[in-house]
Motif scaffolding. Sequence first.
Motif, PDB file in Angstrom:
ATOM      1  N   ALA A  81       4.357  88.689  54.060  1.00 21.06           N
ATOM      2  CA  ALA A  81       5.177  89.151  55.155  1.00 21.06           C
ATOM      3  C   ALA A  81       4.657  88.888  56.844  1.00 21.06           C
ATOM      4  O   ALA A  81       5.189  88.468  57.454  1.00 21.06           O
ATOM      5  CB  ALA A  81       5.580  90.646  54.898  1.00 21.06           C
ATOM      6  N   ASP A  82       3.143  89.168  56.662  1.00 20.39           N
ATOM      7  CA  ASP A  82       2.571  88.845  58.233  1.00 20.39           C
ATOM      8  C   ASP A  82       2.636  87.420  58.181  1.00 20.39           C
ATOM      9  O   ASP A  82       2.660  86.917  59.536  1.00 20.39           O
ATOM     10  CB  ASP A  82       1.200  89.736  58.104  1.00 20.39           C
ATOM     11  CG  ASP A  82       1.383  91.029  58.142  1.00 20.39           C
ATOM     12  OD1 ASP A  82       2.384  91.520  58.541  1.00 20.39           O
ATOM     13  OD2 ASP A  82       0.588  91.782  57.428  1.00 20.39           O
ATOM     14  N   VAL A  83       2.301  86.623  57.265  1.00 27.78           N
ATOM     15  CA  VAL A  83       2.238  84.982  57.427  1.00 27.78           C
ATOM     16  C   VAL A  83       3.460  84.825  57.976  1.00 27.78           C
ATOM     17  O   VAL A  83       3.686  83.821  58.774  1.00 27.78           O
ATOM     18  CB  VAL A  83       2.032  84.418  56.036  1.00 27.78           C
ATOM     19  CG1 VAL A  83       1.963  83.121  56.152  1.00 27.78           C
ATOM     20  CG2 VAL A  83       0.242  84.800  55.793  1.00 27.78           C
ATOM     21  N   LYS A  84       4.670  85.248  57.380  1.00 28.75           N
ATOM     22  CA  LYS A  84       6.032  85.016  58.022  1.00 28.75           C
ATOM     23  C   LYS A  84       5.977  85.424  59.541  1.00 28.75           C
ATOM     24  O   LYS A  84       6.897  84.353  60.250  1.00 28.75           O
ATOM     25  CB  LYS A  84       7.068  85.636  57.118  1.00 28.75           C
ATOM     26  CG  LYS A  84       7.368  84.872  55.799  1.00 28.75           C
ATOM     27  CD  LYS A  84       8.209  85.583  55.154  1.00 28.75           C
ATOM     28  CE  LYS A  84       9.484  84.484  54.504  1.00 28.75           C
ATOM     29  NZ  LYS A  84      10.459  85.025  53.684  1.00 28.75           N
ATOM     30  N   ARG A  85       5.447  86.288  59.741  1.00 24.32           N
ATOM     31  CA  ARG A  85       5.719  86.659  61.170  1.00 24.32           C
ATOM     32  C   ARG A  85       4.834  86.042  62.108  1.00 24.32           C
ATOM     33  O   ARG A  85       5.401  85.467  63.088  1.00 24.32           O
ATOM     34  CB  ARG A  85       5.339  88.043  61.279  1.00 24.32           C
ATOM     35  CG  ARG A  85       6.380  89.361  61.123  1.00 24.32           C
ATOM     36  CD  ARG A  85       5.845  90.527  61.692  1.00 24.32           C
ATOM     37  NE  ARG A  85       5.062  91.065  60.973  1.00 24.32           N
ATOM     38  CZ  ARG A  85       4.792  92.358  60.143  1.00 24.32           C
ATOM     39  NH1 ARG A  85       6.019  92.803  60.099  1.00 24.32           N
ATOM     40  NH2 ARG A  85       3.946  92.790  59.254  1.00 24.32           N
ATOM     41  N   LEU A  86       3.892  85.745  61.508  1.00 22.36           N
ATOM     42  CA  LEU A  86       2.834  84.748  62.183  1.00 22.36           C
ATOM     43  C   LEU A  86       3.384  83.253  62.568  1.00 22.36           C
ATOM     44  O   LEU A  86       3.378  82.768  63.733  1.00 22.36           O
ATOM     45  CB  LEU A  86       1.288  84.847  61.594  1.00 22.36           C
ATOM     46  CG  LEU A  86       0.407  83.671  62.607  1.00 22.36           C
ATOM     47  CD1 LEU A  86       0.215  84.216  63.793  1.00 22.36           C
ATOM     48  CD2 LEU A  86      -0.926  83.439  61.626  1.00 22.36           C
ATOM     49  N   ILE A  87       4.031  82.685  61.613  1.00 25.40           N
ATOM     50  CA  ILE A  87       4.621  81.293  61.563  1.00 25.40           C
ATOM     51  C   ILE A  87       5.919  81.474  62.724  1.00 25.40           C
ATOM     52  O   ILE A  87       6.160  80.598  63.653  1.00 25.40           O
ATOM     53  CB  ILE A  87       5.462  80.945  60.294  1.00 25.40           C
ATOM     54  CG1 ILE A  87       4.005  80.647  59.199  1.00 25.40           C
ATOM     55  CG2 ILE A  87       6.271  79.915  60.570  1.00 25.40           C
ATOM     56  CD1 ILE A  87       4.493  80.330  58.058  1.00 25.40           C
TER      57      ILE A  87
END
Length: 172
Positions: free
Chosen positions: A98-104
């Motif tokens: 979920a944090d990867v998606k936010r970073l993207i």
Amino acid sequence: GIVDVSQLSIEDAAVFFEQLPKKLNSKEMAIANLILKEISARISFLLNVGLAYLSLDRGADTLSGGEAQRIRLATQIGSGLTGVLYILDEPTTGLHFADVKRLIAVLNRLVDKGNTVVVIEHNLDMIKTADWVIDLGPEGGDKGGKLVAVGTPEEVSKIKGSYTGQYLKKIL
């Protein structure tokens, strides 16, 4: 007190500062309004780069390289600069999905503001969202260093000699 607030995680601090205006009278709110908006914005940037778990009192010398990189990124997002070249080295390391998606999403906002973002990355979720992929290899170390593929993620997925392309083909 201040010590108690500084020991909160960034996630808990977001809740604290969101609820604080309810505890202030109109005179206090008039004084605190701009400060609370700035604090909330900065906390939001830190949440968006996947740092919700850090405590506010965490020393910079105790941060991992990835955490420090994401704090610098959050700072840059808040600056509102445009025309900047950002180079990030594996910013997704240690991040939850979920944090990867936010970073993207954060990186896409930087691009939308007129910045260029170059990311050195192995995370396929990050790679598949890229505008342009440069695949070096075919492997690491002395078995690498050659240009294997270049193009959009879809174009790279069609290049048989690209390990990255083979993995991209499965998820595109």
